[in-house]
Scaffold this motif. Structure first.
Motif, PDB file in Angstrom:
ATOM      1  N   MET A 166       0.843  -1.188   0.000  1.00 18.12           N
ATOM      2  CA  MET A 166       0.000   0.000   0.000  1.00 18.12           C
ATOM      3  C   MET A 166       0.879   1.239   0.000  1.00 18.12           C
ATOM      4  SD  MET A 166      -2.976  -1.449   2.514  1.00 18.12           S
ATOM      5  CE  MET A 166      -3.352   0.126   3.105  1.00 18.12           C
ATOM      6  N   VAL A 167       0.451   2.242  -0.756  1.00 20.17           N
ATOM      7  CA  VAL A 167       1.172   3.509  -0.863  1.00 20.17           C
ATOM      8  C   VAL A 167       0.239   4.604  -0.347  1.00 20.17           C
ATOM      9  CG1 VAL A 167       2.471   5.028  -2.393  1.00 20.17           C
ATOM     10  CG2 VAL A 167       2.231   2.610  -2.986  1.00 20.17           C
ATOM     11  N   VAL A 168       0.724   5.414   0.601  1.00 15.27           N
ATOM     12  CA  VAL A 168      -0.089   6.488   1.176  1.00 15.27           C
ATOM     13  C   VAL A 168       0.672   7.807   1.128  1.00 15.27           C
ATOM     14  CG1 VAL A 168      -1.251   4.875   2.739  1.00 15.27           C
ATOM     15  CG2 VAL A 168       0.669   6.216   3.586  1.00 15.27           C
ATOM     16  N   VAL A 185      -3.266   3.590  -2.039  1.00 17.45           N
ATOM     17  CA  VAL A 185      -3.247   2.856  -3.297  1.00 17.45           C
ATOM     18  C   VAL A 185      -2.736   1.454  -2.999  1.00 17.45           C
ATOM     19  CG1 VAL A 185      -2.271   2.744  -5.625  1.00 17.45           C
ATOM     20  CG2 VAL A 185      -2.795   4.978  -4.597  1.00 17.45           C
ATOM     21  N   HIS A 186      -3.505   0.454  -3.421  1.00 19.33           N
ATOM     22  CA  HIS A 186      -3.089  -0.941  -3.258  1.00 19.33           C
ATOM     23  C   HIS A 186      -2.365  -1.399  -4.524  1.00 19.33           C
ATOM     24  CE1 HIS A 186      -5.722  -1.992   0.242  1.00 19.33           C
ATOM     25  NE2 HIS A 186      -6.467  -1.021  -0.258  1.00 19.33           N
ATOM     26  N   LEU A 187      -1.207  -1.970  -4.375  1.00 18.52           N
ATOM     27  CA  LEU A 187      -0.502  -2.659  -5.458  1.00 18.52           C
ATOM     28  C   LEU A 187      -0.626  -4.144  -5.135  1.00 18.52           C
ATOM     29  CD1 LEU A 187       2.712  -0.457  -5.571  1.00 18.52           C
ATOM     30  CD2 LEU A 187       0.733  -0.338  -7.090  1.00 18.52           C
ATOM     31  N   VAL A 188      -1.409  -4.852  -5.951  1.00 25.09           N
ATOM     32  CA  VAL A 188      -1.710  -6.248  -5.656  1.00 25.09           C
ATOM     33  C   VAL A 188      -1.161  -7.128  -6.776  1.00 25.09           C
ATOM     34  CG1 VAL A 188      -3.499  -7.921  -5.073  1.00 25.09           C
ATOM     35  CG2 VAL A 188      -3.821  -5.493  -4.484  1.00 25.09           C
ATOM     36  N   PRO A 189      -0.022  -7.796  -6.522  1.00 25.22           N
ATOM     37  CA  PRO A 189       0.490  -8.718  -7.540  1.00 25.22           C
ATOM     38  C   PRO A 189      -0.510  -9.840  -7.758  1.00 25.22           C
ATOM     39  CG  PRO A 189       1.914  -8.702  -5.574  1.00 25.22           C
ATOM     40  CD  PRO A 189       0.765  -7.795  -5.309  1.00 25.22           C
ATOM     41  N   ARG A 190      -0.621 -10.290  -9.003  1.00 24.44           N
ATOM     42  CA  ARG A 190      -1.628 -11.299  -9.320  1.00 24.44           C
ATOM     43  C   ARG A 190      -1.032 -12.483 -10.063  1.00 24.44           C
ATOM     44  NH1 ARG A 190      -6.974  -9.839  -9.247  1.00 24.44           N
ATOM     45  NH2 ARG A 190      -7.140 -12.104  -9.240  1.00 24.44           N
TER      46      ARG A 190
END
Length: 149
Positions: A45-47, A105-110
């Motif tokens: 997560m980026v804040v 902002v969520h960075l979610v590897p998939r």
């Protein structure tokens, strides 16, 4: 100067008051960390460092720093975990599943086999008329926004 909210858990992380935070990046504008309950390993997560409750409250200058950091951190996550894909998710308001009211902002590897599942409905049944009407409303709002710049 960055503002903070004493009741905000992400402000605690920004101020380094949360000993359990798994921070991965920090600069003068943003902090990035793993959520307590990640959707998948590598979920980051980026804040912004200043307390901003949602995208509608986000100053444009802060948004530029947040966007730049998000792109850079997406590359770092890709290099570290080698995912098959990546979701970038940013939710605003309870109806959109925002639970912490500090913009993030969520960075979610998939991966094809991960537990996340699809994030979009398979199909919708909106009429062409309804889509045209919504297009007109959003276009008008964009014109008004441009006129107020």
């Amino acid at each position: 100067m960055h503002t903070s909210d004493p009741d905000c858990p992400f402000c605690e992380i920004v101020q380094r008051d949360d000993p359990d935070a798994r921070e991965v990046y920090r600069d003068e504008h943003v902090v990035a960390f793993f959520p307590t309950e990640p959707a998948v390993l590598g979920h980051t997560m980026v804040v912004p460092r200043g307390h901003v409750p949602d995208i509608w409250s986000l100053p444009e200058e802060t948004s530029a720093h947040l966007a730049r950091a998000t792109v850079r951190l997406a590359a770092a996550v890709r290099g570290a975990v080698e995912p098959e894909g990546l979701n970038i998710i940013q939710s605003n308001g309870e109806a959109a599943t925002q639970t912490v009211f500090h913009l993030h902002v969520h960075l979610v590897p998939r991966w094809a086999s991960d537990a996340m599942g699809p994030i979009w409905p398979e199909e919708t049944d909106y009429t062409e008329q309804a889509k045209d009407q919504m297009q007109d409303r959003v276009r008008q709002a964009c014109r008004e926004m441009h006129e107020n710049d």
